[in-house]
Design a protein around this motif. Structure first.
Motif, PDB file in Angstrom:
ATOM      1  N   LEU A 144      11.614 137.634 -78.029  1.00 39.10           N
ATOM      2  CA  LEU A 144      12.998 138.089 -77.886  1.00 39.10           C
ATOM      3  C   LEU A 144      13.965 136.935 -78.132  1.00 39.10           C
ATOM      4  CD1 LEU A 144      15.087 140.242 -77.146  1.00 39.10           C
ATOM      5  CD2 LEU A 144      14.784 139.601 -74.748  1.00 39.10           C
ATOM      6  N   ALA A 145      13.638 135.754 -77.619  1.00 38.18           N
ATOM      7  CA  ALA A 145      14.511 134.589 -77.810  1.00 38.18           C
ATOM      8  C   ALA A 145      14.680 134.260 -79.289  1.00 38.18           C
ATOM      9  CB  ALA A 145      13.938 133.384 -77.066  1.00 38.18           C
ATOM     10  N   GLN A 146      13.648 134.507 -80.082  1.00 34.97           N
ATOM     11  CA  GLN A 146      13.741 134.284 -81.527  1.00 34.97           C
ATOM     12  C   GLN A 146      14.647 135.304 -82.196  1.00 34.97           C
ATOM     13  OE1 GLN A 146       9.811 134.172 -83.344  1.00 34.97           O
ATOM     14  NE2 GLN A 146      10.182 132.090 -84.031  1.00 34.97           N
ATOM     15  N   ARG A 147      14.483 136.556 -81.804  1.00 31.49           N
ATOM     16  CA  ARG A 147      15.237 137.638 -82.442  1.00 31.49           C
ATOM     17  C   ARG A 147      16.663 137.763 -81.901  1.00 31.49           C
ATOM     18  NH1 ARG A 147      12.245 141.834 -84.974  1.00 31.49           N
ATOM     19  NH2 ARG A 147      10.003 141.497 -84.975  1.00 31.49           N
ATOM     20  N   ASP A 148      16.806 137.520 -80.596  1.00 32.75           N
ATOM     21  CA  ASP A 148      18.095 137.775 -79.946  1.00 32.75           C
ATOM     22  C   ASP A 148      18.276 136.792 -78.794  1.00 32.75           C
ATOM     23  OD1 ASP A 148      20.380 138.745 -78.790  1.00 32.75           O
ATOM     24  OD2 ASP A 148      19.615 140.742 -78.357  1.00 32.75           O
ATOM     25  N   PRO A 149      18.657 135.548 -79.100  1.00 37.70           N
ATOM     26  CA  PRO A 149      18.782 134.526 -78.042  1.00 37.70           C
ATOM     27  C   PRO A 149      19.797 134.875 -76.953  1.00 37.70           C
ATOM     28  CG  PRO A 149      19.642 133.729 -80.156  1.00 37.70           C
ATOM     29  CD  PRO A 149      18.925 134.997 -80.437  1.00 37.70           C
ATOM     30  N   VAL A 150      20.833 135.642 -77.306  1.00 39.12           N
ATOM     31  CA  VAL A 150      21.845 136.012 -76.301  1.00 39.12           C
ATOM     32  C   VAL A 150      21.223 136.916 -75.236  1.00 39.12           C
ATOM     33  CG1 VAL A 150      24.030 137.210 -75.921  1.00 39.12           C
ATOM     34  CG2 VAL A 150      23.750 135.730 -77.917  1.00 39.12           C
ATOM     35  N   SER A 151      20.491 137.937 -75.670  1.00 36.57           N
ATOM     36  CA  SER A 151      19.826 138.825 -74.710  1.00 36.57           C
ATOM     37  C   SER A 151      18.777 138.075 -73.912  1.00 36.57           C
ATOM     38  CB  SER A 151      19.175 140.013 -75.433  1.00 36.57           C
ATOM     39  OG  SER A 151      20.152 140.882 -75.948  1.00 36.57           O
ATOM     40  N   ALA A 152      18.010 137.209 -74.574  1.00 33.98           N
ATOM     41  CA  ALA A 152      16.948 136.464 -73.891  1.00 33.98           C
ATOM     42  C   ALA A 152      17.521 135.585 -72.786  1.00 33.98           C
ATOM     43  CB  ALA A 152      16.170 135.621 -74.896  1.00 33.98           C
ATOM     44  N   ALA A 153      18.694 135.001 -73.035  1.00 33.01           N
ATOM     45  CA  ALA A 153      19.310 134.135 -72.028  1.00 33.01           C
ATOM     46  C   ALA A 153      19.739 134.932 -70.800  1.00 33.01           C
ATOM     47  CB  ALA A 153      20.505 133.414 -72.632  1.00 33.01           C
ATOM     48  N   ALA A 154      20.021 136.222 -70.994  1.00 29.37           N
ATOM     49  CA  ALA A 154      20.510 137.057 -69.883  1.00 29.37           C
ATOM     50  C   ALA A 154      19.391 137.776 -69.139  1.00 29.37           C
ATOM     51  CB  ALA A 154      21.507 138.082 -70.412  1.00 29.37           C
ATOM     52  N   ILE A 155      18.180 137.752 -69.677  1.00 27.77           N
ATOM     53  CA  ILE A 155      17.068 138.503 -69.085  1.00 27.77           C
ATOM     54  C   ILE A 155      16.025 137.532 -68.549  1.00 27.77           C
ATOM     55  CG2 ILE A 155      15.215 140.165 -69.530  1.00 27.77           C
ATOM     56  CD1 ILE A 155      16.950 141.311 -71.797  1.00 27.77           C
ATOM     57  N   PRO A 156      15.688 137.611 -67.262  1.00 30.50           N
ATOM     58  CA  PRO A 156      14.639 136.732 -66.720  1.00 30.50           C
ATOM     59  C   PRO A 156      13.299 136.982 -67.410  1.00 30.50           C
ATOM     60  CG  PRO A 156      15.856 137.825 -64.951  1.00 30.50           C
ATOM     61  CD  PRO A 156      16.266 138.478 -66.233  1.00 30.50           C
ATOM     62  N   VAL A 157      12.498 135.937 -67.538  1.00 26.72           N
ATOM     63  CA  VAL A 157      11.191 136.055 -68.195  1.00 26.72           C
ATOM     64  C   VAL A 157      10.334 137.120 -67.512  1.00 26.72           C
ATOM     65  CG1 VAL A 157       9.047 134.837 -68.735  1.00 26.72           C
ATOM     66  CG2 VAL A 157      11.253 133.675 -69.013  1.00 26.72           C
ATOM     67  N   GLY A 158      10.441 137.225 -66.196  1.00 26.28           N
ATOM     68  CA  GLY A 158       9.606 138.167 -65.453  1.00 26.28           C
ATOM     69  C   GLY A 158      10.019 139.613 -65.565  1.00 26.28           C
ATOM     70  N   ASN A 159      11.209 139.872 -66.121  1.00 18.34           N
ATOM     71  CA  ASN A 159      11.668 141.260 -66.230  1.00 18.34           C
ATOM     72  C   ASN A 159      11.142 141.857 -67.533  1.00 18.34           C
ATOM     73  OD1 ASN A 159      13.102 143.714 -66.383  1.00 18.34           O
ATOM     74  ND2 ASN A 159      14.734 142.869 -65.114  1.00 18.34           N
ATOM     75  N   VAL A 160       9.893 142.312 -67.487  1.00 15.66           N
ATOM     76  CA  VAL A 160       9.220 142.800 -68.691  1.00 15.66           C
ATOM     77  C   VAL A 160       9.901 144.043 -69.252  1.00 15.66           C
ATOM     78  CG1 VAL A 160       7.044 143.709 -69.597  1.00 15.66           C
ATOM     79  CG2 VAL A 160       7.022 141.812 -67.978  1.00 15.66           C
ATOM     80  N   GLN A 161      10.353 144.928 -68.370  1.00 20.60           N
ATOM     81  CA  GLN A 161      10.948 146.183 -68.836  1.00 20.60           C
ATOM     82  C   GLN A 161      12.205 145.932 -69.663  1.00 20.60           C
ATOM     83  OE1 GLN A 161      11.192 149.199 -65.814  1.00 20.60           O
ATOM     84  NE2 GLN A 161      12.560 150.477 -66.991  1.00 20.60           N
ATOM     85  N   ARG A 162      13.083 145.046 -69.183  1.00 19.53           N
ATOM     86  CA  ARG A 162      14.309 144.744 -69.926  1.00 19.53           C
ATOM     87  C   ARG A 162      14.007 143.977 -71.211  1.00 19.53           C
ATOM     88  NH1 ARG A 162      18.688 141.848 -66.531  1.00 19.53           N
ATOM     89  NH2 ARG A 162      19.808 142.054 -68.505  1.00 19.53           N
ATOM     90  N   THR A 163      13.013 143.084 -71.143  1.00 19.40           N
ATOM     91  CA  THR A 163      12.620 142.339 -72.344  1.00 19.40           C
ATOM     92  C   THR A 163      12.125 143.293 -73.420  1.00 19.40           C
ATOM     93  OG1 THR A 163      12.003 140.398 -71.011  1.00 19.40           O
ATOM     94  CG2 THR A 163      11.122 140.519 -73.241  1.00 19.40           C
ATOM     95  N   MET A 164      11.268 144.240 -73.011  1.00 22.85           N
ATOM     96  CA  MET A 164      10.737 145.205 -73.967  1.00 22.85           C
ATOM     97  C   MET A 164      11.842 146.068 -74.554  1.00 22.85           C
ATOM     98  SD  MET A 164       7.111 146.404 -72.286  1.00 22.85           S
ATOM     99  CE  MET A 164       6.612 147.378 -73.713  1.00 22.85           C
ATOM    100  N   ARG A 165      12.780 146.484 -73.730  1.00 25.14           N
ATOM    101  CA  ARG A 165      13.866 147.338 -74.226  1.00 25.14           C
ATOM    102  C   ARG A 165      14.734 146.584 -75.234  1.00 25.14           C
ATOM    103  NH1 ARG A 165      15.511 151.780 -76.416  1.00 25.14           N
ATOM    104  NH2 ARG A 165      17.629 152.435 -75.852  1.00 25.14           N
ATOM    105  N   ALA A 166      15.051 145.319 -74.948  1.00 25.32           N
ATOM    106  CA  ALA A 166      15.861 144.543 -75.882  1.00 25.32           C
ATOM    107  C   ALA A 166      15.126 144.348 -77.208  1.00 25.32           C
ATOM    108  CB  ALA A 166      16.230 143.199 -75.268  1.00 25.32           C
ATOM    109  N   LEU A 167      13.826 144.052 -77.135  1.00 27.18           N
ATOM    110  CA  LEU A 167      13.034 143.913 -78.351  1.00 27.18           C
ATOM    111  C   LEU A 167      12.953 145.231 -79.106  1.00 27.18           C
ATOM    112  CD1 LEU A 167      10.023 141.602 -77.432  1.00 27.18           C
ATOM    113  CD2 LEU A 167      11.588 141.304 -79.352  1.00 27.18           C
ATOM    114  N   GLU A 168      12.827 146.318 -78.350  1.00 22.73           N
ATOM    115  CA  GLU A 168      12.750 147.633 -78.966  1.00 22.73           C
ATOM    116  C   GLU A 168      14.020 147.944 -79.745  1.00 22.73           C
ATOM    117  OE1 GLU A 168      11.076 151.874 -77.535  1.00 22.73           O
ATOM    118  OE2 GLU A 168      12.674 151.049 -76.286  1.00 22.73           O
ATOM    119  N   LEU A 169      15.171 147.599 -79.202  1.00 24.49           N
ATOM    120  CA  LEU A 169      16.431 147.839 -79.907  1.00 24.49           C
ATOM    121  C   LEU A 169      16.510 147.005 -81.179  1.00 24.49           C
ATOM    122  CD1 LEU A 169      18.872 147.992 -76.861  1.00 24.49           C
ATOM    123  CD2 LEU A 169      18.213 149.886 -78.350  1.00 24.49           C
ATOM    124  N   CYS A 170      15.974 145.793 -81.114  1.00 25.57           N
ATOM    125  CA  CYS A 170      15.927 144.973 -82.328  1.00 25.57           C
ATOM    126  C   CYS A 170      15.081 145.648 -83.403  1.00 25.57           C
ATOM    127  CB  CYS A 170      15.352 143.589 -82.008  1.00 25.57           C
ATOM    128  SG  CYS A 170      16.362 142.576 -80.910  1.00 25.57           S
TER     129      CYS A 170
END
Length: 313
Positions: A144-170
């Motif tokens: 996610l940090a590679q694709r969308d550093p802004v979202s990655a900075a706002a989402i904790p590493v441990g929050n898998v659900q939000r990480t997956m959703r942000a990647l999914e939108l990408c």
């Protein structure tokens, strides 16, 4: 009557206060807690104890909606919450509506709105689930940090659900998820249409409340976790990703000692409370109740202050 919203970090006493307000106003309560929606998850989510009667969950005789109704394998989100909450409010004309909970995105979706984003697809979910198994949560977050550093900075590493959703939108849109969001996220609820009340405990006092609650819920939370595992519920089911339950699974597998598990859960809960405080600090229109000790958490006096505040705005 404008809706009353009792918000704040976990373990701050939102349920107790909402129940007192409901008693004094003949109100109903709508839970804004993303984990109390699940059946069989009671202790670890601090779900208020109640009973189902004629299709309504009653707590001390008070209708308490959007708790204890979803199977543990189901997924629930802010959009679904807002839709269900509107239906409940429409079905209770003339009643004081009281929201109680710490899932800020749910409250924001109801009172402000959400960006319209493409829904999940089985294909992208399967792709991301496979990626999670291959790389783990850290690797997923790094992608996610590679694709969308802004979202990655706002989402904790441990929050898998939000990480997956942000990647999914990408994947679905070909754009960073952070660029798909409009200003609705930063818009505040209209004070003429709602009365927000924020329970702001002194940090040492809140930490002590969290520690005490963690100690008290640990054994029943492990018991309900074991029951779900015995029933064949997968350890990575949506419900068992709730705060504390992955640690309970690790304890039951012998991977953590009792004390290690309790301390990990308490630490994660304190970290979650910090994120909740950051979220709700934006709500400058809220009545902020400064709390330091059990003595100044006087429900009857606080309720009077809240009703005066609601009437004045």
């Amino acid at each position: 009557m404008k809706p009353l919203v009792i918000c704040g970090p976990t373990a701050s006493g939102k349920t107790e206060l909402a129940l007192e307000l409901a008693r004094q106003t003949n109100g109903i309560i709508i839970s804004a807690d993303s984990r109390q929606v699940y059946t069989h998850l009671t202790a670890g989510t601090a779900k208020p104890k109640g009973m189902w009667q004629n299709g309504v969950y009653l707590v001390e005789g008070i209708p308490y909606y959007l708790v204890d109704f979803l199977p543990v394998t189901a997924v629930f989100n802010a959009g679904a919450f807002a839709e269900r909450a509107r239906e409940i409010a429409a079905q209770n004309p003339g009643r004081q509506i009281i929201f109680a909970g710490g899932t800020g995105m749910y409250l924001h979706a109801y009172f402000v709105g959400m960006d319209t984003l493409p829904p999940s697809t089985p294909q992208t979910r399967a792709q991301l689930t496979a990626l999670l198994k291959e790389k783990g949560k850290e690797g997923l977050h790094a992608d996610l940090a590679q694709r969308d550093p802004v979202s990655a900075a706002a989402i904790p590493v441990g929050n898998v659900q939000r990480t997956m959703r942000a990647l999914e939108l990408c994947l679905l849109t070909g754009q960073p998820a952070s660029q798909l969001k409009s200003g609705v996220f930063h818009t505040l609820p209209d004070p003429e249409k709602s009365a927000f009340v924020y329970l702001n405990w002194d940090k040492p006092a809140l930490d002590a409340r969290i520690q005490t609650r963690t100690e008290n819920i640990f054994d029943p939370m492990c018991a309900e976790t074991q029951t779900l595992l015995n029933q064949g519920v997968a350890a990575d089911a949506p419900s068992l990703k709730s705060l504390g339950y992955p640690q309970a699974v690790a304890f039951l597998r012998g991977e953590l000692t009792r004390r290690q598990t309790i301390e990990q859960i308490a630490l994660l809960t304190r970290q979650y409370a910090k994120r909740q405080r950051t979220w709700f600090n934006r709500y400058t229109q809220a009545l902020v109740l400064e709390l330091q000790t059990p003595q100044n958490f006087d429900l009857k006096n606080i309720t009077k202050d809240i009703l005066r505040f609601s009437a004045s705005i």
